[in-house]
Motif scaffolding. Structure first.
Motif: not given
Length: 197
Positions: A60-64, A142-147, A154-156
């Motif tokens: 949500s919020g991203e374009s592609f 990378y995903m953890k940092q991006k979010e 802790n990142y699920k």
């Protein structure tokens, strides 16, 4: 994220896409700007052997799908909704007029595209290394940092093992074995089938 109100005022519409619904196909000519209002979109390619390779998962919020739109070429990947998704869709001609009216959004898009290029460069370097543990941990970190998670939080991981494999070019069996090994090494945890880092 470009404000929804502005996109709608400039000729955008909201499309409701069912889970699994195709948004565009690989080799289809780019005609629209897409921004996710709510949901999740996966972009992927299929090689000659029929293996799927996930290019990215957008939230949500991203374009592609912007690069082909700017350079008048076909999409190098297909896009489909991973769950019920609401998309803000703006036809190309109206999108370009919008950017002329609000040129500071070029900077927003440039930043977004630069982050994607950084991700692809990071993953290409790791994938070429061919060490499964490093590939998986780099993707998760990378995903953890991006979010916006801090290193100690802790990142699920919101991906299946199959999706992880498709993102880093590993077989799902390799991902399962590697995650088990990383768990035994206390590098990550698994709770209720979900990977925690």
């Amino acid at each position: 994220m470009i404000p929804e109100k502005l996109l709608l005022q400039h000729g955008g519409r909201i499309d409701h896409i069912k889970s699994g619904g195709i948004i565009f196909q690989q080799e289809e000519y780019a005609r629209n700007f897409y921004q996710i209002k709510k949901g999740q979109v996966q972009m992927s390619t299929i090689n000659d052997d029929g293996k799927e390779f996930i290019q990215g998962i957008m939230q949500s919020g991203e374009s592609f799908g912007e690069p082909p739109l700017f350079v008048d070429i076909a999409y190098p990947a297909s896009a489909h909704a991973m769950k019920q998704t609401d998309l803000i869709v703006l036809p190309k001609d109206k999108f370009l007029k919008f950017l002329s009216a609000y040129p500071h959004y070029y900077t927003v898009l440039l930043r977004r595209l630069s982050l994607r290029l950084h991700y692809k460069a990071t993953m290409a370097q790791v994938i070429s290394n061919e060490k499964a543990e490093k590939c998986i941990l780099t993707l998760i970190d990378y995903m953890k940092q991006k979010e916006g998670y801090k290193e100690h939080e802790n990142y699920k991981v919101p991906l299946t093992r199959q999706q992880i494999g498709d993102l880093v070019g590993l077989r799902v069996e390799t991902v399962i074995r590697t995650i088990s090994s990383l768990k035994e090494q206390n590098i990550l945890n698994v709770q209720g089938g979900k990977i925690i880092r």
